[in-house]
Structures are given as C-alpha cells and as structure tokens.
Design a protein around this motif. Sequence first.
Motif, PDB file in Angstrom:
ATOM      1  N   GLY A  95       0.827  -1.208   0.000  1.00 34.31           N
ATOM      2  CA  GLY A  95       0.000   0.000   0.000  1.00 34.31           C
ATOM      3  C   GLY A  95       0.855   1.250   0.000  1.00 34.31           C
ATOM      4  N   ILE A  96       0.529   2.171  -0.896  1.00 34.98           N
ATOM      5  CA  ILE A  96       1.254   3.438  -1.022  1.00 34.98           C
ATOM      6  C   ILE A  96       0.226   4.563  -1.027  1.00 34.98           C
ATOM      7  CG2 ILE A  96       2.751   4.838  -2.487  1.00 34.98           C
ATOM      8  CD1 ILE A  96       3.835   2.208  -3.676  1.00 34.98           C
ATOM      9  N   LEU A  97       0.499   5.619  -0.257  1.00 29.19           N
ATOM     10  CA  LEU A  97      -0.355   6.805  -0.228  1.00 29.19           C
ATOM     11  C   LEU A  97       0.418   7.967  -0.818  1.00 29.19           C
ATOM     12  CD1 LEU A  97      -2.928   8.373   0.708  1.00 29.19           C
ATOM     13  CD2 LEU A  97      -1.755   8.719   2.886  1.00 29.19           C
ATOM     14  N   ILE A  98      -0.207   8.667  -1.771  1.00 23.48           N
ATOM     15  CA  ILE A  98       0.409   9.856  -2.365  1.00 23.48           C
ATOM     16  C   ILE A  98      -0.257  11.079  -1.761  1.00 23.48           C
ATOM     17  CG2 ILE A  98       0.868  11.154  -4.473  1.00 23.48           C
ATOM     18  CD1 ILE A  98       0.692   8.538  -6.020  1.00 23.48           C
ATOM     19  N   MET A 120      10.390   7.281  -3.184  1.00 26.19           N
ATOM     20  CA  MET A 120       9.810   6.542  -4.299  1.00 26.19           C
ATOM     21  C   MET A 120      10.703   5.371  -4.694  1.00 26.19           C
ATOM     22  SD  MET A 120       8.571   7.787  -8.073  1.00 26.19           S
ATOM     23  CE  MET A 120      10.200   8.244  -8.604  1.00 26.19           C
ATOM     24  N   GLU A 121      11.997   5.564  -4.655  1.00 22.24           N
ATOM     25  CA  GLU A 121      12.919   4.489  -5.022  1.00 22.24           C
ATOM     26  C   GLU A 121      12.781   3.294  -4.087  1.00 22.24           C
ATOM     27  OE1 GLU A 121      13.892   7.711  -4.492  1.00 22.24           O
ATOM     28  OE2 GLU A 121      14.014   8.277  -6.610  1.00 22.24           O
ATOM     29  N   ARG A 122      12.651   3.569  -2.785  1.00 24.10           N
ATOM     30  CA  ARG A 122      12.512   2.473  -1.810  1.00 24.10           C
ATOM     31  C   ARG A 122      11.169   1.769  -1.990  1.00 24.10           C
ATOM     32  NH1 ARG A 122      15.417  -1.272   0.464  1.00 24.10           N
ATOM     33  NH2 ARG A 122      14.545  -1.946   2.425  1.00 24.10           N
ATOM     34  N   MET A 152       1.950  10.649  -9.339  1.00 27.47           N
ATOM     35  CA  MET A 152       1.353   9.371  -9.740  1.00 27.47           C
ATOM     36  C   MET A 152       2.009   8.850 -11.015  1.00 27.47           C
ATOM     37  SD  MET A 152      -0.757   6.959  -9.368  1.00 27.47           S
ATOM     38  CE  MET A 152      -2.455   6.832  -8.988  1.00 27.47           C
ATOM     39  N   GLN A 153       2.227   9.710 -11.983  1.00 26.01           N
ATOM     40  CA  GLN A 153       2.867   9.303 -13.230  1.00 26.01           C
ATOM     41  C   GLN A 153       4.295   8.820 -12.994  1.00 26.01           C
ATOM     42  OE1 GLN A 153       2.530  12.725 -15.743  1.00 26.01           O
ATOM     43  NE2 GLN A 153       0.401  12.297 -16.305  1.00 26.01           N
ATOM     44  N   ASN A 154       5.042   9.544 -12.175  1.00 28.30           N
ATOM     45  CA  ASN A 154       6.419   9.139 -11.881  1.00 28.30           C
ATOM     46  C   ASN A 154       6.455   7.781 -11.190  1.00 28.30           C
ATOM     47  OD1 ASN A 154       7.354  11.517 -12.985  1.00 28.30           O
ATOM     48  ND2 ASN A 154       7.506  12.557 -11.017  1.00 28.30           N
ATOM     49  N   LEU A 155       5.535   7.558 -10.266  1.00 26.07           N
ATOM     50  CA  LEU A 155       5.493   6.282  -9.543  1.00 26.07           C
ATOM     51  C   LEU A 155       5.120   5.141 -10.483  1.00 26.07           C
ATOM     52  CD1 LEU A 155       5.667   4.701  -6.896  1.00 26.07           C
ATOM     53  CD2 LEU A 155       3.276   5.288  -6.483  1.00 26.07           C
ATOM     54  N   THR A 156       4.109   5.320 -11.305  1.00 25.00           N
ATOM     55  CA  THR A 156       3.705   4.238 -12.208  1.00 25.00           C
ATOM     56  C   THR A 156       4.792   3.950 -13.250  1.00 25.00           C
ATOM     57  OG1 THR A 156       2.462   5.827 -13.549  1.00 25.00           O
ATOM     58  CG2 THR A 156       1.223   4.553 -11.928  1.00 25.00           C
ATOM     59  N   ARG A 157       5.490   4.973 -13.707  1.00 28.76           N
ATOM     60  CA  ARG A 157       6.606   4.746 -14.644  1.00 28.76           C
ATOM     61  C   ARG A 157       7.725   3.955 -13.976  1.00 28.76           C
ATOM     62  NH1 ARG A 157       6.674  10.764 -16.927  1.00 28.76           N
ATOM     63  NH2 ARG A 157       4.913  10.585 -18.343  1.00 28.76           N
ATOM     64  N   ALA A 158       8.037   4.310 -12.735  1.00 27.10           N
ATOM     65  CA  ALA A 158       9.095   3.598 -12.012  1.00 27.10           C
ATOM     66  C   ALA A 158       8.688   2.152 -11.744  1.00 27.10           C
ATOM     67  CB  ALA A 158       9.410   4.314 -10.706  1.00 27.10           C
ATOM     68  N   LEU A 159       7.403   1.923 -11.432  1.00 26.89           N
ATOM     69  CA  LEU A 159       6.928   0.558 -11.210  1.00 26.89           C
ATOM     70  C   LEU A 159       6.982  -0.250 -12.512  1.00 26.89           C
ATOM     71  CD1 LEU A 159       3.904   1.255  -8.834  1.00 26.89           C
ATOM     72  CD2 LEU A 159       6.027   0.087  -8.237  1.00 26.89           C
ATOM     73  N   GLU A 160       6.603   0.369 -13.631  1.00 30.83           N
ATOM     74  CA  GLU A 160       6.658  -0.325 -14.914  1.00 30.83           C
ATOM     75  C   GLU A 160       8.090  -0.661 -15.313  1.00 30.83           C
ATOM     76  OE1 GLU A 160       4.502   1.840 -17.895  1.00 30.83           O
ATOM     77  OE2 GLU A 160       2.577   1.510 -16.896  1.00 30.83           O
ATOM     78  N   ALA A 168      -1.307  -4.706 -12.688  1.00 35.60           N
ATOM     79  CA  ALA A 168      -0.944  -5.180 -11.348  1.00 35.60           C
ATOM     80  C   ALA A 168      -1.007  -4.052 -10.322  1.00 35.60           C
ATOM     81  CB  ALA A 168       0.445  -5.792 -11.354  1.00 35.60           C
ATOM     82  N   ILE A 169      -1.545  -2.890 -10.734  1.00 35.73           N
ATOM     83  CA  ILE A 169      -1.657  -1.724  -9.850  1.00 35.73           C
ATOM     84  C   ILE A 169      -3.127  -1.386  -9.690  1.00 35.73           C
ATOM     85  CG2 ILE A 169      -1.074   0.711  -9.557  1.00 35.73           C
ATOM     86  CD1 ILE A 169       1.354   0.206 -11.388  1.00 35.73           C
ATOM     87  N   TYR A 170      -3.573  -1.247  -8.440  1.00 39.17           N
ATOM     88  CA  TYR A 170      -4.961  -0.883  -8.155  1.00 39.17           C
ATOM     89  C   TYR A 170      -4.984   0.527  -7.583  1.00 39.17           C
ATOM     90  CZ  TYR A 170      -9.503  -0.704  -5.872  1.00 39.17           C
ATOM     91  OH  TYR A 170     -10.759  -0.321  -5.462  1.00 39.17           O
ATOM     92  N   VAL A 171      -5.774   1.405  -8.207  1.00 41.01           N
ATOM     93  CA  VAL A 171      -5.928   2.783  -7.744  1.00 41.01           C
ATOM     94  C   VAL A 171      -7.416   3.021  -7.504  1.00 41.01           C
ATOM     95  CG1 VAL A 171      -5.517   5.204  -8.255  1.00 41.01           C
ATOM     96  CG2 VAL A 171      -3.944   3.477  -9.129  1.00 41.01           C
TER      97      VAL A 171
END
Length: 177
Positions: A95-98, A120-122, A152-160, A168-171
């Motif tokens: 779980g991540i909260l932005i 975000m890296e961790r 949100m965009q930076n996080l999803t790009r890093a996850l991809e 595999a991401i639920y928002v």
Amino acid sequence: MNQQRPSVIRTTTRAASGGAVVVVALLALMFFKGIGGGTPTDGTSKESDANPPLASADPTVTPKIIPDEEPVPVAEAPGGLTQDEQAALSGPTLGILIDERSFLLEVPADSRSVFRPASMERLVELAAKTTGDTNGIRVRILQRETARPSAMQNLTRALEATGIRENAIYVPLEFVP
C-alpha cells in the motif's frame, strides 16, 4: 357586508401552523442527533480520539501519519528490511499513499494502518518483492485530494520499469481524507 374571517379562526390557524413547525423541528433534531443521543457504554472510550482509524478500503476514514519531525530508530532486520517494511510486505500487496508530491508506505497495525514517509525508489524496491493477490494486484495506490498527477505518473513509470505493469496496480477512485 364585510366577509372577513372571524378572529378565532385566524388565531387557530396561526397556532396550528406554529405547532406544526415546532413538531417538524423536533423530528428533524431527533433525526440528526439520533434518538437517545448517548453511547451504550458508560461514557469512557478505550480508544483515544487522538488516534483516528485509518483507511484500508474505506475512503471516509482518516489515516494517521507519523510526522518526519520525530526521528524513529530504524532497526534493520536481516535482508535489509526495517520492521515497518517487513510488516508492509507481510500481505500480498503493498500500500502506497500519495500526498502532494510525497509518498507514504502503508504499514498494517492491529486494527488499522499507519502511513510512514518513504522515498519513491525504496517503494519501488519493496513493490518488486511483493507476490500479489489472487487477482494479480501487487500495488495499491491511495491518493489524497492534494496528490499531484505528476507524482502518480512518476510512480507508475518507475513501477513499470521494474516489471510491475498497469494491470498489477490498483488505484481506488475515492480519495483518502
């Protein structure tokens, strides 16, 4: 002849109208306040009002955030994970909260969750260690109303980039207060 209503009827109509207004006001007060107005306990609460419950799936619940100001001793466990990170990885999803441009790690506790600041890296490293639930969801991203779309965009790009695709991401659509 003057066709006026007798004064008795006029005052009776006003009294009935006033009585109806009073009855409606009392019913509205009972509806909004609740009948009885008390609690089934003796008035003492075991939970502190200073620690509100946190959001897991309910968007109306306010999460508790531990501020950065208090340095919390971080004890690294074997494998390079802190106790909070181990607790966060105890379930199948992370779980991540932005909140604005900052990221918070959801750490499940007894009956509620606590959100701890994290980079975000961790978070991406931790997400790579998740197994996923039965639907294949590995990361659950919660947002506050103040969350920035760029975060949100930076996080999803890093996850991809680490192999965690969009499916595999639920928002959730609801914001966390």
